[in-house]
Motif scaffolding. Structure first.
Motif, PDB file in Angstrom:
ATOM      1  N   TYR A   1      47.121 -49.432 -29.874  1.00 39.84           N
ATOM      2  CA  TYR A   1      47.838 -48.170 -29.994  1.00 39.84           C
ATOM      3  C   TYR A   1      46.933 -47.068 -29.423  1.00 39.84           C
ATOM      4  O   TYR A   1      45.941 -46.686 -30.060  1.00 39.84           O
ATOM      5  CB  TYR A   1      48.187 -47.873 -31.448  1.00 39.84           C
ATOM      6  CG  TYR A   1      48.774 -49.059 -32.189  1.00 39.84           C
ATOM      7  CD1 TYR A   1      50.137 -49.298 -32.202  1.00 39.84           C
ATOM      8  CD2 TYR A   1      47.950 -49.957 -32.880  1.00 39.84           C
ATOM      9  CE1 TYR A   1      50.677 -50.376 -32.887  1.00 39.84           C
ATOM     10  CE2 TYR A   1      48.477 -51.039 -33.560  1.00 39.84           C
ATOM     11  CZ  TYR A   1      49.842 -51.245 -33.554  1.00 39.84           C
ATOM     12  OH  TYR A   1      50.358 -52.323 -34.227  1.00 39.84           O
TER      13      TYR A   1
ATOM     14  N   THR B   1      54.869 -49.674 -41.242  1.00 40.21           N
ATOM     15  CA  THR B   1      54.417 -48.491 -40.520  1.00 40.21           C
ATOM     16  C   THR B   1      53.037 -48.070 -41.012  1.00 40.21           C
ATOM     17  O   THR B   1      52.576 -48.485 -42.080  1.00 40.21           O
ATOM     18  CB  THR B   1      55.405 -47.322 -40.690  1.00 40.21           C
ATOM     19  OG1 THR B   1      55.559 -47.050 -42.103  1.00 40.21           O
ATOM     20  CG2 THR B   1      56.763 -47.676 -40.090  1.00 40.21           C
TER      21      THR B   1
ATOM     22  N   ASN C   1      50.418 -38.808 -36.559  1.00 38.44           N
ATOM     23  CA  ASN C   1      51.429 -39.617 -35.892  1.00 38.44           C
ATOM     24  C   ASN C   1      51.837 -40.784 -36.770  1.00 38.44           C
ATOM     25  O   ASN C   1      51.007 -41.356 -37.486  1.00 38.44           O
ATOM     26  CB  ASN C   1      50.921 -40.140 -34.547  1.00 38.44           C
ATOM     27  CG  ASN C   1      50.691 -39.024 -33.540  1.00 38.44           C
ATOM     28  OD1 ASN C   1      51.352 -37.989 -33.600  1.00 38.44           O
ATOM     29  ND2 ASN C   1      49.764 -39.236 -32.628  1.00 38.44           N
TER      30      ASN C   1
ATOM     31  N   TRP D   1      53.404 -44.605 -36.748  1.00 32.92           N
ATOM     32  CA  TRP D   1      53.524 -45.770 -35.879  1.00 32.92           C
ATOM     33  C   TRP D   1      54.279 -46.883 -36.595  1.00 32.92           C
ATOM     34  O   TRP D   1      54.274 -46.972 -37.824  1.00 32.92           O
ATOM     35  CB  TRP D   1      52.152 -46.319 -35.488  1.00 32.92           C
ATOM     36  CG  TRP D   1      51.255 -45.394 -34.755  1.00 32.92           C
ATOM     37  CD1 TRP D   1      50.445 -44.429 -35.291  1.00 32.92           C
ATOM     38  CD2 TRP D   1      51.032 -45.353 -33.340  1.00 32.92           C
ATOM     39  NE1 TRP D   1      49.733 -43.800 -34.320  1.00 32.92           N
ATOM     40  CE2 TRP D   1      50.076 -44.337 -33.101  1.00 32.92           C
ATOM     41  CE3 TRP D   1      51.545 -46.066 -32.263  1.00 32.92           C
ATOM     42  CZ2 TRP D   1      49.622 -44.028 -31.819  1.00 32.92           C
ATOM     43  CZ3 TRP D   1      51.087 -45.762 -30.993  1.00 32.92           C
ATOM     44  CH2 TRP D   1      50.154 -44.752 -30.767  1.00 32.92           C
TER      45      TRP D   1
ATOM     46  N   SER E   1      53.717 -50.577 -29.976  1.00 35.05           N
ATOM     47  CA  SER E   1      52.439 -49.958 -29.649  1.00 35.05           C
ATOM     48  C   SER E   1      52.545 -48.863 -28.594  1.00 35.05           C
ATOM     49  O   SER E   1      51.573 -48.131 -28.383  1.00 35.05           O
ATOM     50  CB  SER E   1      51.453 -51.022 -29.158  1.00 35.05           C
ATOM     51  OG  SER E   1      51.955 -51.677 -28.003  1.00 35.05           O
TER      52      SER E   1
ATOM     53  N   SER F   1      55.024 -43.557 -30.646  1.00 32.64           N
ATOM     54  CA  SER F   1      54.734 -43.039 -31.980  1.00 32.64           C
ATOM     55  C   SER F   1      55.491 -41.736 -32.163  1.00 32.64           C
ATOM     56  O   SER F   1      55.930 -41.100 -31.200  1.00 32.64           O
ATOM     57  CB  SER F   1      53.229 -42.802 -32.164  1.00 32.64           C
ATOM     58  OG  SER F   1      52.764 -41.795 -31.285  1.00 32.64           O
TER      59      SER F   1
END
Length: 533
Positions: free
Chosen positions: A214, A233, A243, A245, A250, A253
């Motif tokens: 990421y 997440t 952020n 994710w 990947s 975001s």
């Protein structure tokens, strides 16, 4: 100075006191920069400035996993302390260079967070300043073909394959190269000597594989990552943004918090730490350099610029100075296991907050108040900007944080508790006992009838290689076990009972509390220590 091949300083002579001093030198890449237990407490992960992640596993619960009563019937002695051993290690991050910004990105591991395990594999997130990586560590079987197709004992002459031969004397070929003859003769020992290859497992190795990367989502240095309770997440935070994710995605975001002003000259505070609520997947908290904690609910809006609750302590009138904002900056926050309380650490104090009461902290613990007169000196050598971590016990009855001279402090936060313990990350944790922690301003409510006693910590193990890479050779061989009862002392000066001044160059920044037991793992420089109560 004399050095051996490992970079060890053998000895030096002090010109001022003409004393013979022996000390050890280590490389900066070996300094531990992150430490984390997994959810069950059976595994421990550490990261260092060299970008390496080292994993340890608990061994005292693997051989005998039966019920405690069954073990007592078998007269099996139950260990009082957890035992960990080296498991594996891998290189998580490498040094990089951002050519667009002409910025060097170091490989130091800033944070490690464990993820939910599946199919016997260990999963964790590790991050440096810019890039987050998702790792899976699992056992892989090394296989090899051990038998050949042809029996070599029946080989004749220099023929490469003995087992079948084709007589070419009676073959008739067509114009297109086909063969029309079926006259195939087999030598003796031909077909019966053929057999299928045998694949056998030689050994089982632990393999670490990077599943996802990421990156390219943060313009500033990442200071926090935190897993969500939904197991799907996680968040990553830098100085100005947070952020969200998805572990499976990947390349995308969602920015949920953005404190960057339109004009950077109007910037007054930055994000210092962020943490998901341990139970509610829609709630998270983040701290700022102004000493405030904001609790946000992601159900309110996609961009959570407005907080649902704000936790901050009003400063006393007339107490403001040049260092007020610096020492008020929160370096770390942690949720309690039940999600009811938040523990925060600023430069001088630990504060415990109740998320249902935003008027002020329910308890304040003075970590090293004796440093307040020395803030000017600490500002000159940049020590005032050190970021100490904090942790809570699984039962929520104790809190801990680090200090200078490799000291760490343990406080009791239950009602009426006066527990305050100072230990040094050393083979002899009783060597320094000159500090007494100040009592909390307000105690946390708890059921009555709780009797608190002095904590008994034992130095369990010290990993003492010159580099973490050598842990595979030491394999916890240097284990010393001893019991010490800690007194409380009576002096609150920066000089210990032996008259030694505190060393501000040695600091215990990183520590973690076992999720279910009274055990603390703490990192002092390149050594890992574990204490149990």
């Amino acid at each position: 100075y004399g050095y051996d091949v490992l970079g060890t300083c053998l000895s030096c002579i002090s010109d001022s006191s003409a004393r013979f001093i022996t000390w050890r030198f280590f490389f900066s890449v070996d300094i531990i920069s992150a430490i984390e237990f997994n959810r069950t407490g059976d595994h421990l992960a550490t990261g260092d400035r060299g970008g390496r992640v080292v994993l340890f596993e608990r061994t005292d619960t693997q051989d005998h996993v039966g019920h405690r009563r069954d073990l007592e019937k078998m007269d099996y002695p139950i260990n009082r302390h957890p035992l960990f051993r080296y498991k594996t290690e891998f290189q998580s991050h490498e040094p990089e260079f951002d050519y667009l910004k002409s910025l060097e990105i170091e490989e130091k591991i800033n944070k490690i967070r464990w993820c939910q395990s599946a199919y016997g594999a260990l999963s964790l997130l590790s991050t440096n300043d810019k890039t987050i990586k998702f790792w899976k560590v699992q056992e892989k079987q090394v296989k090899k073909v051990c038998d050949l197709n042809v029996d070599s004992t029946k080989a004749m002459g220099n023929d490469p394959i003995v087992g079948s031969s084709i007589s070419t004397s009676s073959k008739q070929y067509t114009a297109n190269g086909g063969c029309t003859s079926n006259d195939i003769s087999l030598l003796s020992g031909g077909l019966p000597s053929l057999r299928l290859p045998m694949v056998t497992t030689l050994e089982t190795n632990l393999m670490a594989r990077c599943r996802r990367i990421y990156s390219h989502a943060h313009d500033y240095h990442i200071n926090s990552i935190s897993n969500n309770s939904d197991g799907e997440t996680f968040i990553s935070a830098d100085d100005l943004r947070i952020n969200l994710w998805n572990l499976e995605i990947s390349n995308q975001s969602f920015n949920i918090v953005d404190v960057k002003p339109a004009n950077m000259e109007d910037l007054t505070e930055v994000i210092t730490s962020a943490e998901f609520h341990p139970i509610h997947c829609n709630m998270l908290a983040y701290s700022s350099s102004k000493g405030s904690i904001r609790l946000i609910d992601m159900r309110q809006s996609a961009l959570c610029d407005t907080h649902s609750k704000l936790f901050e302590e009003q400063e006393a009138p007339g107490s403001r100075s040049f260092f007020t904002d610096i020492i008020a900056s929160i370096s770390d926050i942690k949720f309690a296991k039940d999600g009811r309380h938040i523990l925060s650490r600023d430069y001088l104090t630990l504060k415990l907050w109740d998320i249902n009461m935003d008027s002020g902290p329910v308890a304040t613990f003075q970590v090293h108040e004796y440093l307040r007169p020395k803030l000017c000196d600490l500002y000159e050598n940049d020590s005032i900007f050190d970021k100490f971590e904090c942790c809570l016990s699984g039962d929520g009855l104790r809190v801990a944080t680090g200090s200078y001279s490799n000291l760490f402090r343990v406080f009791g936060c239950s009602e009426g508790s006066k527990e305050a313990t100072t230990l040094e990350a050393n083979k002899n944790p009783m060597r320094r006992q000159g500090l007494t922690a100040s009592r909390p301003s307000r105690s946390l409510g708890s059921p009555s009838g709780v009797v608190r006693r002095g904590m008994r910590f034992t130095f369990l193990a010290r990993l003492h290689p010159m580099a973490i890479l050598e842990l595979c050779f030491t394999s916890f061989s240097a284990i010393h076990i001893s019991s010490h009862f800690l007194g409380k002392g009576a002096d609150n000066s920066p000089v210990d009972a032996n008259g030694n001044t505190f060393d501000f160059t040695t600091k215990l920044l990183h520590l973690a509390w076992h999720p279910t037991e009274n055990s603390i793992a703490c990192a002092a420089s390149n050594s890992l220590y574990m204490y149990y109560a």
